[in-house]
Design a protein around this motif. Structure first.
Motif, PDB file in Angstrom:
ATOM      1  N   ALA A   7       0.828  -1.203   0.000  1.00 36.68           N
ATOM      2  CA  ALA A   7       0.000   0.000   0.000  1.00 36.68           C
ATOM      3  C   ALA A   7       0.865   1.258   0.000  1.00 36.68           C
ATOM      4  N   PRO A   8       0.400   2.322  -0.655  1.00 37.62           N
ATOM      5  CA  PRO A   8       1.119   3.602  -0.591  1.00 37.62           C
ATOM      6  C   PRO A   8       0.885   4.290   0.744  1.00 37.62           C
TER       7      PRO A   8
ATOM      8  N   GLU B  86      -2.634   5.605   1.758  1.00 40.15           N
ATOM      9  CA  GLU B  86      -3.682   4.680   2.200  1.00 40.15           C
ATOM     10  C   GLU B  86      -3.651   4.484   3.706  1.00 40.15           C
ATOM     11  N   PHE B  87      -2.495   4.544   4.322  1.00 46.23           N
ATOM     12  CA  PHE B  87      -2.411   4.436   5.771  1.00 46.23           C
ATOM     13  C   PHE B  87      -2.993   5.672   6.452  1.00 46.23           C
ATOM     14  N   VAL B  88      -2.962   6.797   5.747  1.00 48.84           N
ATOM     15  CA  VAL B  88      -3.503   8.037   6.313  1.00 48.84           C
ATOM     16  C   VAL B  88      -5.024   8.047   6.239  1.00 48.84           C
ATOM     17  N   THR B  89      -5.575   7.541   5.155  1.00 47.98           N
ATOM     18  CA  THR B  89      -7.023   7.621   4.936  1.00 47.98           C
ATOM     19  C   THR B  89      -7.782   6.431   5.501  1.00 47.98           C
ATOM     20  N   ARG B  90      -7.104   5.301   5.725  1.00 50.44           N
ATOM     21  CA  ARG B  90      -7.803   4.098   6.210  1.00 50.44           C
ATOM     22  C   ARG B  90      -7.136   3.597   7.480  1.00 50.44           C
TER      23      ARG B  90
ATOM     24  N   ILE C 191      -6.789  -5.426   1.944  1.00 53.03           N
ATOM     25  CA  ILE C 191      -6.437  -5.315   0.527  1.00 53.03           C
ATOM     26  C   ILE C 191      -6.343  -3.835   0.171  1.00 53.03           C
ATOM     27  N   PRO C 192      -5.185  -3.377  -0.264  1.00 51.48           N
ATOM     28  CA  PRO C 192      -5.045  -1.951  -0.609  1.00 51.48           C
ATOM     29  C   PRO C 192      -5.799  -1.611  -1.886  1.00 51.48           C
ATOM     30  N   LYS C 193      -6.248  -0.360  -1.973  1.00 52.43           N
ATOM     31  CA  LYS C 193      -6.930   0.102  -3.183  1.00 52.43           C
ATOM     32  C   LYS C 193      -5.936   0.289  -4.326  1.00 52.43           C
ATOM     33  N   GLU C 194      -4.720   0.659  -3.979  1.00 50.86           N
ATOM     34  CA  GLU C 194      -3.670   0.841  -4.981  1.00 50.86           C
ATOM     35  C   GLU C 194      -2.463  -0.026  -4.607  1.00 50.86           C
ATOM     36  N   ILE C 195      -1.777  -0.511  -5.603  1.00 51.02           N
ATOM     37  CA  ILE C 195      -0.581  -1.330  -5.387  1.00 51.02           C
ATOM     38  C   ILE C 195       0.662  -0.470  -5.604  1.00 51.02           C
TER      39      ILE C 195
ATOM     40  N   ILE D 260       8.268   7.951   1.674  1.00 43.99           N
ATOM     41  CA  ILE D 260       8.325   6.492   1.622  1.00 43.99           C
ATOM     42  C   ILE D 260       8.833   5.935   2.942  1.00 43.99           C
ATOM     43  N   ALA D 261       9.880   6.535   3.464  1.00 45.10           N
ATOM     44  CA  ALA D 261      10.595   5.950   4.587  1.00 45.10           C
ATOM     45  C   ALA D 261       9.758   5.852   5.833  1.00 45.10           C
TER      46      ALA D 261
END
Length: 288
Positions: free
Chosen positions: A40-41, A44-48, A53-57, A248-249
């Protein structure tokens, strides 16, 4: 009566399948979460708050790790520790077990008692550390390899397996000119293949997951294995990450990706040993 018995069997089967299903879900759920999170990017951790299963790979976390010289160095260290350590374990365990299986060995009962004693009682961490220090093995991989070179339990099982080899078979081999080394490699080891495969995978898992021994005996950060670095990633130590790639880090995907990379080698190796797994434990459990 037969109808009642049939209903009882169905109820028991349903309960067994239900229990297996629940346990499977409980075991698989953390793995699915880790795998999904590693792909996941950061957004996605910020919004969910939670997702499987991530929405984006995104492979950014894996790219970051494989571009990190520190991570690659830790991976190399783990491979070295596991490969050489497992070879030493199997070499010492096999040779000692084969020797102790011989009834003519002088002092056999005393040595067997000492092996059993070490399995039941331990000197403790501090005496062991002092021994390693006095031997000059600190900050060396030998401190990890030699401290656990032989597992008493595996040794006892393999000794029982070698002891089950019929005396007539050994006598016939000796009449054909076989010495002890030829007996070991041509007769004993082929018969012990299931047990050796089983204990090999156990030694591999033990070394690959080595953490406490590494932080206890190794001081040089360049020699630390993957599990020690994984702890740093999980607690998000900032000195590991490149501040220029903060997006990223500092996402949660990086430690999750590291966990996946850590467990993949064991998942790949295990199927090759699975067929020996159950048989290997039963072979040496009947006779001394």
């Amino acid at each position: 009566m037969s109808k009642f018995k049939l209903n009882e069997d169905k109820l028991f089967s349903f309960f067994v399948y239900f229990l297996i299903t629940v346990i499977t879900i409980l075991v698989a759920l953390p793995l699915v979460y880790v795998l999904g999170g590693s792909l996941a990017p950061r957004s996605e951790f910020v919004t969910r708050n939670f997702f499987l299963i991530p929405k984006e790979i995104s492979l950014d976390a894996y790219k970051y790790l494989f571009n990190s010289s520190e991570f690659l160095n830790a991976l190399k260290n783990s491979i070295i520790i596991t490969g050489i350590g497992t070879f030493i374990n199997m070499l010492f365990t096999t040779l000692m077990a084969y020797g102790l299986s011989k009834r003519w060995l002088v002092g056999r009962s005393i040595i067997n008692f000492m092996v059993l004693f070490t399995m039941l009682f331990s000197g403790g961490m501090i005496p062991l550390y002092l021994i390693v220090n006095n031997l000059g093995l600190l900050d060396s991989y030998w401190s990890i390899w030699l401290v656990g070179a032989i597992s008493p339990f595996y040794l006892i099982v393999m000794r029982g397996l070698f002891g089950n080899i019929p005396d007539e078979l050994e006598e016939a081999a000796k009449m054909d000119g076989c010495g002890e080394w030829r007996l070991l490699f041509s007769i004993a080891l082929p018969l012990a293949r299931p047990a050796m495969a089983t204990f090999t995978i156990f030694y591999i898992v033990s070394h690959w997951n080595s953490y406490f021994d590494a932080i206890l005996y190794l001081h040089d950060q360049d020699k630390m294995p993957l599990q020690v670095l994984l702890r740093r990633l999980i607690i998000m130590e900032e000195d590991f990450f490149d501040p220029h790639i903060a997006d990223i880090a500092f996402s949660q995907a990086v430690p999750l990706a590291a966990i996946i990379i850590t467990i993949v080698p064991l998942i790949i190796i295990f199927p090759f040993f699975q067929k020996y797994f159950n048989k290997g434990f039963l072979l040496g459990s009947v006779k001394d």
